[in-house]
Scaffold this motif. Sequence first.
Motif, PDB file in Angstrom:
ATOM      1  N   LYS A  39       0.877  -1.266  -0.021  1.00  0.00           N
ATOM      2  CA  LYS A  39       0.042   0.048   0.056  1.00  0.00           C
ATOM      3  C   LYS A  39       0.740   1.188   0.026  1.00  0.00           C
ATOM      4  N   GLY A  40       0.593   2.387  -0.716  1.00  0.00           N
ATOM      5  CA  GLY A  40       1.275   3.394  -0.900  1.00  0.00           C
ATOM      6  C   GLY A  40       2.559   3.233  -1.336  1.00  0.00           C
ATOM      7  N   SER A  41       3.653   3.765  -0.731  1.00  0.00           N
ATOM      8  CA  SER A  41       5.081   3.727  -0.852  1.00  0.00           C
ATOM      9  C   SER A  41       5.707   2.223  -0.720  1.00  0.00           C
ATOM     10  N   ALA A  42       4.993   1.370  -0.107  1.00  0.00           N
ATOM     11  CA  ALA A  42       5.305   0.188   0.082  1.00  0.00           C
ATOM     12  C   ALA A  42       5.257  -0.668  -1.102  1.00  0.00           C
ATOM     13  N   ALA A  43       4.334  -0.308  -2.105  1.00  0.00           N
ATOM     14  CA  ALA A  43       4.397  -0.828  -3.501  1.00  0.00           C
ATOM     15  C   ALA A  43       5.589  -0.210  -4.275  1.00  0.00           C
ATOM     16  N   ILE A  44       6.102  -1.162  -5.157  1.00  0.00           N
ATOM     17  CA  ILE A  44       7.060  -0.566  -6.308  1.00  0.00           C
ATOM     18  C   ILE A  44       6.749  -1.202  -7.256  1.00  0.00           C
ATOM     19  N   PHE A  45       7.035  -0.495  -8.341  1.00  0.00           N
ATOM     20  CA  PHE A  45       6.720  -0.688  -9.855  1.00  0.00           C
ATOM     21  C   PHE A  45       7.908  -0.560 -10.767  1.00  0.00           C
ATOM     22  N   ASN A  46       7.966  -1.341 -11.813  1.00  0.00           N
ATOM     23  CA  ASN A  46       9.066  -0.958 -12.872  1.00  0.00           C
ATOM     24  C   ASN A  46       8.597  -0.768 -14.021  1.00  0.00           C
ATOM     25  N   ASP A  47       8.589   0.645 -14.502  1.00  0.00           N
ATOM     26  CA  ASP A  47       7.798   1.089 -15.685  1.00  0.00           C
ATOM     27  C   ASP A  47       6.594   1.055 -15.831  1.00  0.00           C
ATOM     28  N   PRO A  48       5.569   1.546 -14.983  1.00  0.00           N
ATOM     29  CA  PRO A  48       4.267   1.348 -15.154  1.00  0.00           C
ATOM     30  C   PRO A  48       3.658   1.918 -16.430  1.00  0.00           C
ATOM     31  N   MET A  49       2.845   1.329 -17.134  1.00  0.00           N
ATOM     32  CA  MET A  49       2.405   1.926 -18.299  1.00  0.00           C
ATOM     33  C   MET A  49       0.947   2.058 -18.508  1.00  0.00           C
ATOM     34  N   GLY A  50       0.027   1.341 -19.200  1.00  0.00           N
ATOM     35  CA  GLY A  50      -0.999   1.416 -19.365  1.00  0.00           C
ATOM     36  C   GLY A  50      -1.959   1.218 -18.130  1.00  0.00           C
ATOM     37  N   LEU A  51      -3.106   2.260 -18.270  1.00  0.00           N
ATOM     38  CA  LEU A  51      -4.016   1.932 -17.065  1.00  0.00           C
ATOM     39  C   LEU A  51      -5.399   1.546 -17.663  1.00  0.00           C
ATOM     40  N   ALA A  52      -6.257   1.015 -16.637  1.00  0.00           N
ATOM     41  CA  ALA A  52      -7.656   0.820 -16.645  1.00  0.00           C
ATOM     42  C   ALA A  52      -8.428   1.208 -15.419  1.00  0.00           C
ATOM     43  N   ARG A  53      -9.465   1.418 -15.577  1.00  0.00           N
ATOM     44  CA  ARG A  53     -10.460   1.623 -14.576  1.00  0.00           C
ATOM     45  C   ARG A  53     -11.885   1.058 -14.230  1.00  0.00           C
ATOM     46  N   ASP A  54     -12.092   0.204 -13.379  1.00  0.00           N
ATOM     47  CA  ASP A  54     -13.315  -0.679 -13.499  1.00  0.00           C
ATOM     48  C   ASP A  54     -14.309   0.270 -12.871  1.00  0.00           C
ATOM     49  N   SER A  55     -15.433  -0.147 -12.862  1.00  0.00           N
ATOM     50  CA  SER A  55     -16.911   0.681 -12.383  1.00  0.00           C
ATOM     51  C   SER A  55     -16.958   0.514 -10.757  1.00  0.00           C
ATOM     52  N   GLN A  56     -16.030  -0.325 -10.131  1.00  0.00           N
ATOM     53  CA  GLN A  56     -16.009  -0.509  -8.620  1.00  0.00           C
ATOM     54  C   GLN A  56     -14.669   0.420  -8.215  1.00  0.00           C
ATOM     55  N   GLY A  57     -14.207   1.104  -9.107  1.00  0.00           N
ATOM     56  CA  GLY A  57     -12.970   2.102  -8.531  1.00  0.00           C
ATOM     57  C   GLY A  57     -11.576   1.409  -8.672  1.00  0.00           C
ATOM     58  N   ASN A  58     -11.493   0.016  -9.068  1.00  0.00           N
ATOM     59  CA  ASN A  58     -10.223  -0.543  -9.028  1.00  0.00           C
ATOM     60  C   ASN A  58      -9.264   0.154 -10.326  1.00  0.00           C
ATOM     61  N   VAL A  59      -8.121   0.255 -10.138  1.00  0.00           N
ATOM     62  CA  VAL A  59      -7.264   0.848 -11.148  1.00  0.00           C
ATOM     63  C   VAL A  59      -6.196  -0.775 -11.583  1.00  0.00           C
ATOM     64  N   PHE A  60      -6.379  -0.778 -12.969  1.00  0.00           N
ATOM     65  CA  PHE A  60      -5.488  -1.958 -13.353  1.00  0.00           C
ATOM     66  C   PHE A  60      -4.194  -1.242 -14.178  1.00  0.00           C
ATOM     67  N   ILE A  61      -3.048  -1.931 -13.942  1.00  0.00           N
ATOM     68  CA  ILE A  61      -1.803  -1.442 -14.446  1.00  0.00           C
ATOM     69  C   ILE A  61      -0.991  -2.537 -15.135  1.00  0.00           C
ATOM     70  N   CYS A  62      -0.754  -2.190 -16.499  1.00  0.00           N
ATOM     71  CA  CYS A  62       0.398  -2.929 -17.202  1.00  0.00           C
ATOM     72  C   CYS A  62       1.847  -2.584 -16.603  1.00  0.00           C
ATOM     73  N   ASP A  63       2.415  -3.547 -15.749  1.00  0.00           N
ATOM     74  CA  ASP A  63       3.880  -2.967 -15.103  1.00  0.00           C
ATOM     75  C   ASP A  63       4.630  -3.752 -16.107  1.00  0.00           C
ATOM     76  N   ALA A  64       5.143  -2.925 -16.969  1.00  0.00           N
ATOM     77  CA  ALA A  64       5.776  -3.265 -18.287  1.00  0.00           C
ATOM     78  C   ALA A  64       7.002  -4.145 -17.849  1.00  0.00           C
ATOM     79  N   ARG A  65       7.966  -3.433 -17.158  1.00  0.00           N
ATOM     80  CA  ARG A  65       9.275  -4.221 -17.023  1.00  0.00           C
ATOM     81  C   ARG A  65       9.163  -5.224 -15.962  1.00  0.00           C
ATOM     82  N   ASN A  66       8.143  -5.248 -15.310  1.00  0.00           N
ATOM     83  CA  ASN A  66       8.130  -6.641 -14.511  1.00  0.00           C
ATOM     84  C   ASN A  66       7.184  -7.582 -14.893  1.00  0.00           C
ATOM     85  N   HIS A  67       6.488  -7.313 -16.242  1.00  0.00           N
ATOM     86  CA  HIS A  67       5.950  -8.304 -17.210  1.00  0.00           C
ATOM     87  C   HIS A  67       4.689  -8.856 -16.362  1.00  0.00           C
ATOM     88  N   VAL A  68       4.075  -7.962 -15.572  1.00  0.00           N
ATOM     89  CA  VAL A  68       2.904  -8.422 -14.894  1.00  0.00           C
ATOM     90  C   VAL A  68       1.615  -7.422 -14.872  1.00  0.00           C
TER      91      VAL A  68
END
Length: 429
Positions: A39-68
């Motif tokens: 949560k917050g700064s405890a989460a770490i990404f590696n070149d986050p790119m594409g985003l999408a948001r669903d109707s429940q307010g969740n945000v989904f991320i293509c964490d590109a260099r982590n391949h996830v």
Amino acid sequence: MKRRLLTIPFFLATIGILSAEVVAPVSGSNGEAGFMDGKGSAAIFNDPMGLARDSQGNVFICDARNHVIRKITSAGVVSTLAGQPGVEGAVDGVGGNARFRFPADIAVSPAGDLYVADSGNHCIRKVKADGTVTTVAGMLGSANDITVDYGTTAYTVVAPVLDGKGTAARFNGPCGIAYAGGFLYVSDTGNHLIRRIDLNNSVTTMAGKPGAWGAADGTGATARLNAPMGMCIGADGNIYIADSENHTIRCMTPSGAVTTYSGRAGQHGCKPGFRLDARYSAPADICVHPDGGFIVCDSFSNTLFRIQASGMVSVLSGGAEPQANTLGNPSSAVCDPSGNVFVADTFSQQIRLVIAKFGITISQTGHNKQMAITWDSLAGRDYQLQVLGTNGWGNSAIAPIRATGAVSSVSFPLPANPTTLYRILLLGF
């Protein structure tokens, strides 16, 4: 998500009030690349790119260099939905058993299914809510689908046949995807095409000529694009495309007619103005704004532009070299229903939030002057007023404010020293 989430600077001077744009970390640690759920700064990404948001307010991320594929809940918790962190590959499967290769963009259907432009695998993937990953179109893991010959005379960038059903179709580094009315629209970036995928997984080229880049308006194969990237579906049902190497925003009708909506091909810059007078530098994404118009992620100039429904273009945030509290290569954006903008700030390794609606007022009752700060807020969240002092930022004497609606405010006596820098922090997003 991060204790220094919503940073709203207010400069109070004796001659008036100036305010800077609101840019705040939602998740991730500025400039720190790696992998960590939390949560917050405890989460770490590696070149986050594409985003999408669903109707429940969740945000989904293509964490590109982590391949996830990652997920941020409305409560701010980051988890990994599919893929193995740091392990690239080409495998369908469930959760950590699936493999991606530099996923670049993501779209969500009304049913909650995710569709991913898996750029390094040259294909389109589908991710169910339980993390089950399947391949919709393209040959998964066949990096040699696209032949490139840098010989003295030959330069081939496309397969002989691109359209087809499911695995028979071919893509070249797709970097943009959008869902509308049962169709997927894809920016086939390396082929300079816009493609469409129907409910039967059949792929059709809607605009452009395979392997031929350019800037021509036209219908179908007569149109030319140059490395198109992020896209969205406008309120009018047309597809709006960040045509990155043309430094423009293009508009394509569902029948494949392409026109230039904003900017001018071959002329780059960072300039607001009316639609065609504005200038961009390698725009990477475009998303719809709920008040009408669009948000444009202009990656090279580290800027977010706001295109009003009237066609007027203004700078929403950025426009400078990346620093601790500015943008660094914003690559994707998505708005919530209130118009707050979530940004994949790639080089900052963060998901950030831009809130433009805030203000400051001074009132007087008798001999007592009061200052009030008002900002867009998230109901149920706590906000802290801070003051910049000689030893840095510190909490004011005012206790944290619990937001009860979309707008919150705090008021206090006008300080004796009228030259002060204030900010509002969203605590524990």
